[in-house]
Motif scaffolding. Structure first.
Motif, PDB file in Angstrom:
ATOM      1  N   LEU A  47      11.997 -33.576  17.609  1.00  0.00           N
ATOM      2  CA  LEU A  47      11.625 -34.360  18.779  1.00  0.00           C
ATOM      3  C   LEU A  47      11.863 -35.842  18.483  1.00  0.00           C
ATOM      4  CD1 LEU A  47      10.285 -34.080  21.610  1.00  0.00           C
ATOM      5  CD2 LEU A  47       8.080 -34.393  20.468  1.00  0.00           C
ATOM      6  N   SER A  48      12.467 -36.543  19.437  1.00  0.00           N
ATOM      7  CA  SER A  48      12.720 -37.980  19.248  1.00  0.00           C
ATOM      8  C   SER A  48      11.401 -38.741  19.201  1.00  0.00           C
ATOM      9  CB  SER A  48      13.594 -38.515  20.385  1.00  0.00           C
ATOM     10  OG  SER A  48      12.904 -38.429  21.622  1.00  0.00           O
ATOM     11  N   GLU A  49      11.486 -39.965  18.681  1.00  0.00           N
ATOM     12  CA  GLU A  49      10.270 -40.772  18.511  1.00  0.00           C
ATOM     13  C   GLU A  49       9.560 -41.014  19.841  1.00  0.00           C
ATOM     14  OE1 GLU A  49       9.018 -45.102  16.576  1.00  0.00           O
ATOM     15  OE2 GLU A  49      10.906 -44.135  15.979  1.00  0.00           O
ATOM     16  N   ASP A  50      10.331 -41.180  20.919  1.00  0.00           N
ATOM     17  CA  ASP A  50       9.701 -41.404  22.222  1.00  0.00           C
ATOM     18  C   ASP A  50       9.357 -40.109  22.946  1.00  0.00           C
ATOM     19  OD1 ASP A  50      12.149 -40.454  23.035  1.00  0.00           O
ATOM     20  OD2 ASP A  50      12.785 -42.289  24.043  1.00  0.00           O
ATOM     21  N   LYS A  51       9.606 -38.966  22.278  1.00  0.00           N
ATOM     22  CA  LYS A  51       9.263 -37.630  22.784  1.00  0.00           C
ATOM     23  C   LYS A  51       9.979 -37.276  24.100  1.00  0.00           C
ATOM     24  CE  LYS A  51       4.764 -37.112  20.538  1.00  0.00           C
ATOM     25  NZ  LYS A  51       4.961 -38.189  19.559  1.00  0.00           N
ATOM     26  N   LYS A  52      11.168 -37.864  24.273  1.00  0.00           N
ATOM     27  CA  LYS A  52      11.935 -37.571  25.480  1.00  0.00           C
ATOM     28  C   LYS A  52      13.113 -36.625  25.218  1.00  0.00           C
ATOM     29  CE  LYS A  52      10.822 -41.830  27.988  1.00  0.00           C
ATOM     30  NZ  LYS A  52      11.368 -43.042  28.667  1.00  0.00           N
ATOM     31  N   LEU A  53      13.583 -36.573  23.969  1.00  0.00           N
ATOM     32  CA  LEU A  53      14.748 -35.762  23.638  1.00  0.00           C
ATOM     33  C   LEU A  53      14.418 -34.812  22.496  1.00  0.00           C
ATOM     34  CD1 LEU A  53      17.649 -38.387  23.685  1.00  0.00           C
ATOM     35  CD2 LEU A  53      17.034 -36.762  25.491  1.00  0.00           C
ATOM     36  N   VAL A  54      15.088 -33.640  22.508  1.00  0.00           N
ATOM     37  CA  VAL A  54      14.913 -32.656  21.451  1.00  0.00           C
ATOM     38  C   VAL A  54      16.282 -32.284  20.888  1.00  0.00           C
ATOM     39  CG1 VAL A  54      13.929 -30.439  20.805  1.00  0.00           C
ATOM     40  CG2 VAL A  54      12.934 -31.721  22.720  1.00  0.00           C
ATOM     41  N   ASP A  55      16.432 -32.414  19.592  1.00  0.00           N
ATOM     42  CA  ASP A  55      17.627 -31.940  18.888  1.00  0.00           C
ATOM     43  C   ASP A  55      17.388 -30.463  18.588  1.00  0.00           C
ATOM     44  OD1 ASP A  55      19.674 -31.303  17.159  1.00  0.00           O
ATOM     45  OD2 ASP A  55      19.224 -32.847  15.682  1.00  0.00           O
ATOM     46  N   VAL A  56      18.066 -29.598  19.326  1.00  0.00           N
ATOM     47  CA  VAL A  56      17.805 -28.158  19.270  1.00  0.00           C
ATOM     48  C   VAL A  56      18.849 -27.478  18.395  1.00  0.00           C
ATOM     49  CG1 VAL A  56      17.524 -26.044  20.609  1.00  0.00           C
ATOM     50  CG2 VAL A  56      16.814 -28.237  21.590  1.00  0.00           C
ATOM     51  N   GLY A  57      18.425 -26.822  17.333  1.00  0.00           N
ATOM     52  CA  GLY A  57      19.336 -26.176  16.401  1.00  0.00           C
ATOM     53  C   GLY A  57      20.060 -24.988  17.006  1.00  0.00           C
ATOM     54  N   LEU A  58      21.356 -24.889  16.706  1.00  0.00           N
ATOM     55  CA  LEU A  58      22.196 -23.837  17.276  1.00  0.00           C
ATOM     56  C   LEU A  58      21.953 -22.477  16.639  1.00  0.00           C
ATOM     57  CD1 LEU A  58      24.139 -24.722  19.566  1.00  0.00           C
ATOM     58  CD2 LEU A  58      23.685 -26.592  18.008  1.00  0.00           C
ATOM     59  N   GLY A  59      21.160 -22.430  15.571  1.00  0.00           N
ATOM     60  CA  GLY A  59      20.858 -21.152  14.942  1.00  0.00           C
ATOM     61  C   GLY A  59      19.513 -20.585  15.347  1.00  0.00           C
ATOM     62  N   LEU A  60      18.816 -21.253  16.267  1.00  0.00           N
ATOM     63  CA  LEU A  60      17.486 -20.828  16.686  1.00  0.00           C
ATOM     64  C   LEU A  60      17.542 -19.870  17.874  1.00  0.00           C
ATOM     65  CD1 LEU A  60      15.621 -24.272  16.573  1.00  0.00           C
ATOM     66  CD2 LEU A  60      15.598 -22.481  14.830  1.00  0.00           C
ATOM     67  N   THR A  61      16.481 -19.079  18.024  1.00  0.00           N
ATOM     68  CA  THR A  61      16.245 -18.362  19.276  1.00  0.00           C
ATOM     69  C   THR A  61      15.345 -19.242  20.138  1.00  0.00           C
ATOM     70  OG1 THR A  61      14.209 -17.248  18.545  1.00  0.00           O
ATOM     71  CG2 THR A  61      16.325 -16.162  18.032  1.00  0.00           C
ATOM     72  N   TRP A  62      15.241 -18.883  21.409  1.00  0.00           N
ATOM     73  CA  TRP A  62      14.413 -19.704  22.290  1.00  0.00           C
ATOM     74  C   TRP A  62      12.938 -19.574  21.959  1.00  0.00           C
ATOM     75  CZ3 TRP A  62      16.494 -23.634  24.288  1.00  0.00           C
ATOM     76  CH2 TRP A  62      17.852 -23.611  24.632  1.00  0.00           C
ATOM     77  N   LEU A  63      12.516 -18.445  21.412  1.00  0.00           N
ATOM     78  CA  LEU A  63      11.129 -18.337  20.963  1.00  0.00           C
ATOM     79  C   LEU A  63      10.859 -19.340  19.840  1.00  0.00           C
ATOM     80  CD1 LEU A  63       8.398 -16.871  21.145  1.00  0.00           C
ATOM     81  CD2 LEU A  63       9.247 -15.230  19.452  1.00  0.00           C
ATOM     82  N   ASP A  64      11.814 -19.491  18.918  1.00  0.00           N
ATOM     83  CA  ASP A  64      11.690 -20.490  17.848  1.00  0.00           C
ATOM     84  C   ASP A  64      11.520 -21.894  18.430  1.00  0.00           C
ATOM     85  OD1 ASP A  64      12.217 -18.509  15.886  1.00  0.00           O
ATOM     86  OD2 ASP A  64      14.379 -18.884  15.989  1.00  0.00           O
ATOM     87  N   VAL A  65      12.332 -22.208  19.422  1.00  0.00           N
ATOM     88  CA  VAL A  65      12.311 -23.550  20.020  1.00  0.00           C
ATOM     89  C   VAL A  65      10.959 -23.823  20.677  1.00  0.00           C
ATOM     90  CG1 VAL A  65      13.357 -25.054  21.761  1.00  0.00           C
ATOM     91  CG2 VAL A  65      14.811 -23.546  20.371  1.00  0.00           C
ATOM     92  N   TYR A  66      10.484 -22.877  21.486  1.00  0.00           N
ATOM     93  CA  TYR A  66       9.220 -23.101  22.197  1.00  0.00           C
ATOM     94  C   TYR A  66       8.042 -23.170  21.229  1.00  0.00           C
ATOM     95  CZ  TYR A  66      12.124 -21.806  26.193  1.00  0.00           C
ATOM     96  OH  TYR A  66      13.126 -21.741  27.132  1.00  0.00           O
ATOM     97  N   ARG A  67       8.107 -22.382  20.167  1.00  0.00           N
ATOM     98  CA  ARG A  67       7.043 -22.429  19.156  1.00  0.00           C
ATOM     99  C   ARG A  67       6.970 -23.811  18.509  1.00  0.00           C
ATOM    100  NH1 ARG A  67       8.883 -18.775  15.873  1.00  0.00           N
ATOM    101  NH2 ARG A  67       7.720 -16.981  16.688  1.00  0.00           N
ATOM    102  N   ALA A  68       8.132 -24.387  18.209  1.00  0.00           N
ATOM    103  CA  ALA A  68       8.168 -25.699  17.565  1.00  0.00           C
ATOM    104  C   ALA A  68       7.668 -26.812  18.481  1.00  0.00           C
ATOM    105  CB  ALA A  68       9.595 -26.006  17.100  1.00  0.00           C
ATOM    106  N   LEU A  69       7.939 -26.697  19.783  1.00  0.00           N
ATOM    107  CA  LEU A  69       7.585 -27.764  20.726  1.00  0.00           C
ATOM    108  C   LEU A  69       6.179 -27.625  21.297  1.00  0.00           C
ATOM    109  CD1 LEU A  69      10.941 -28.079  22.721  1.00  0.00           C
ATOM    110  CD2 LEU A  69      10.065 -29.618  20.952  1.00  0.00           C
ATOM    111  N   ASP A  70       5.603 -26.445  21.208  1.00  0.00           N
ATOM    112  CA  ASP A  70       4.312 -26.179  21.839  1.00  0.00           C
ATOM    113  C   ASP A  70       3.195 -27.140  21.382  1.00  0.00           C
ATOM    114  OD1 ASP A  70       3.065 -24.276  23.760  1.00  0.00           O
ATOM    115  OD2 ASP A  70       1.724 -23.871  22.070  1.00  0.00           O
ATOM    116  N   PRO A  71       3.100 -27.462  20.092  1.00  0.00           N
ATOM    117  CA  PRO A  71       2.024 -28.384  19.683  1.00  0.00           C
ATOM    118  C   PRO A  71       2.120 -29.768  20.323  1.00  0.00           C
ATOM    119  CG  PRO A  71       2.921 -27.237  17.767  1.00  0.00           C
ATOM    120  CD  PRO A  71       3.833 -26.940  18.923  1.00  0.00           C
TER     121      PRO A  71
END
Length: 514
Positions: free
Chosen positions: A141-165
């Protein structure tokens, strides 16, 4: 004979130890002086010798334990082919090196993200190179919390888990096991479609490695034509190594219900009312899954509003159980709740799709056909036949257009994307399974054409191997995609050496290229 300039460039970029460089150079020089017929004979052996020397520990060859694990990673077991090597880069520079080596050897190649495809040859091959994105696992997550660098090896469950907090999400996929790149490069359906447009419209920047090894950025200001093309244009232009997406709110309401099959007639009547209601509310998403055990409805609302009125037409219909109880939730909470329901089991899979305007006659006809085909396939081991209806409001297209549009060619009107998916165990049943899936979709096409509700659009991520999604984008968009592909890949490496995929050079004559 000394090494060519192309070969010297590859070895310089690799930056490997002197002994490895000398060994790689010996193999590559010997290959380079062969005629085309001789290269064809020796290419497999050369790939196996050279890639570990040049790429080191991120290249594994056939025969090793790690290779076997990577080989079996695709979701559909009929896609577990036998490449000569599987490479697992972790940087754009490593991908650049791999592409230069592929070009030098004239090796066929495949690109694999989450591996959630069912068509043989699209994410693997026999005797070539598979570029696995499995080590691109960042979700930053960017410092201003506006952008996410999303890894191309992740599943969408991985992505949502990381961003949920952080109380945030992105406009990603809805099936937990689906990988990031495939969904986005095909356009993508998210829970937030109606408000933010298709999933790909949440991307604000792509990093792409082109066929000549050059690393470029694609966004509204840099390479804007490539930026547009990647939003549904599939794997025609380069290897995407970075995706930056806009963060969106994670404060939502959701409910997931399981209904008896006997209630499908009443549910379909309610679906028509929902089509109408959702045109006036751009925060609603509904997904319909029918299987032999019942019908699963996912209600999702992009705001923390209890029991949204847009779903009122369904509330009074009795149901068996809540898979996700009604209430305020997060995207991660919903996707995690669906994890055990939406099967991620490795096996044989067949998908087939079409699109239409809302059409109750068509819905009822396909439901009747679905029940007939469940009976026809009842002796097929492990068979699960799923029919999916996905209402698309006009606001999905309007929101996508407001963000620069995409190649899909969709009109701004309410419609639906229809999917039949059949999971089964044995390859010997493929002909029967494909026949049943075709029967249901052909029924949908026949009735919608008769009623004047048929739409020619074919969603690439749901398409069967004999369908032609890129042609369904319309002649103008297909020609534009071809032009952009030619601009960024002058030698047509991605058209000639890429083993399979929805390629612009194959539009209107698409077949299985395994």
């Amino acid at each position: 004979m000394g090494p060519s300039s192309a070969l010297t460039a590859i070895l310089d970029i690799a930056g490997i130890a002197a002994d490895a460089r000398a060994a790689a150079e010996k193999h590559l020089v010997a290959f380079d002086i062969l005629n085309e017929g001789e290269k064809q004979v020796t290419r497999l052996a050369t790939i196996k010798e050279v890639f570990p020397l040049v790429c080191g520990d991120f290249a594994v060859v056939e025969g090793s334990a790690k290779f076997e694990d990577l080989k079996r990673s695709p979701w559909s077991s009929n896609c577990c082919l036998s490449p000569a090597t599987i490479v697992t880069p972790s940087t754009a520079e490593q991908v650049s090196l791999i592409l230069l080596l592929i070009r030098f050897l004239g090796a066929k190649f495949s690109i694999r993200g989450g591996g959630h495809l069912q068509i043989p040859g699209f994410n693997s091959n026999d005797g070539g190179v598979v570029i696995s994105m499995s080590r691109f696992t960042q979700c930053t997550l960017s410092e201003d919390k506006k952008l996410v660098d999303v890894g191309l090896g992740l599943t969408w469950l991985d992505v949502y888990r990381a961003l949920d907090p952080f109380g945030l999400a992105v406009t990603g996929g809805r099936v937990p096991s689906v990988g990031v790149p495939g969904l986005l490069l095909g356009g993508g359906l998210s829970f937030q479609n109606s408000e933010h447009g298709l999933s790909c419209m949440g991307v604000v920047n792509y990093e792409v490695v082109l066929a000549d090894g050059k690393i470029v950025q694609a966004n509204p200001k840099e390479n804007s034509d490539l930026f547009w093309a990647l939003k549904g244009g599939c794997t025609n232009f380069g290897v995407v190594t970075k995706v930056e997406m806009a963060a969106v709110s994670n404060k939502i309401w959701a409910e997931v219900r399981l209904y008896q099959t006997s209630q499908n007639g009443e549910l379909l009547e309610a679906m028509m009312l929902y089509h109408e209601a959702s045109e006036k509310d751009n925060k609603a998403t509904l997904i319909w899954h029918s299987v032999s055990q019942g019908t699963l409805l996912v209600f999702f609302y992009c705001a923390p509003v209890e029991t949204p009125s847009v779903f009122e037409c369904f509330y009074s219909i009795p149901f068996l159980v809540n898979i996700v109880p009604p209430g305020l939730n997060t995207v991660y909470g919903v996707v995690q709740g669906l994890k055990d329901v939406l099967s991620a089991d490795v096996g044989q899979h067949e998908l087939r799709t079409m699109s239409s305007l809302p059409d109750l006659d068509m819905y009822k006809a396909t439901e009747a056909c679905r029940l007939e085909q469940i009976e026809a396939l009842k002796d097929v081991e492990g068979v699960i036949l799923t029919m999916v209806l996905q209402p698309i409001s006009s606001s999905v297209i309007t929101a996508s257009s407001a963000k620069g549009g995409n190649p899909l060619g969709l009109p701004a009107q309410q419609h639906q994307w229809f999917l039949v998916m059949v999971d089964y165990k044995h390859a010997a049943d493929e002909v029967r399974v494909r026949k049943s899936a075709r029967e249901i979709v052909d029924t949908a096409v026949k009735i919608s054409k008769r009623n004047g509700t048929y739409l020619p659009f074919i969603y690439s991520n749901y398409a069967s191997q004999d369908q032609d999604p890129l042609a369904s984008y319309g002649p103008e968009n297909l020609l534009k995609l071809r032009s952009i592909a030619e601009k960024y890949d002058i030698d047509a490496v991605f058209q000639k050496l890429q083993n399979g995929g929805w390629l612009v050079s194959k539009g209107q004559t698409q077949v299985n290229f395994a």
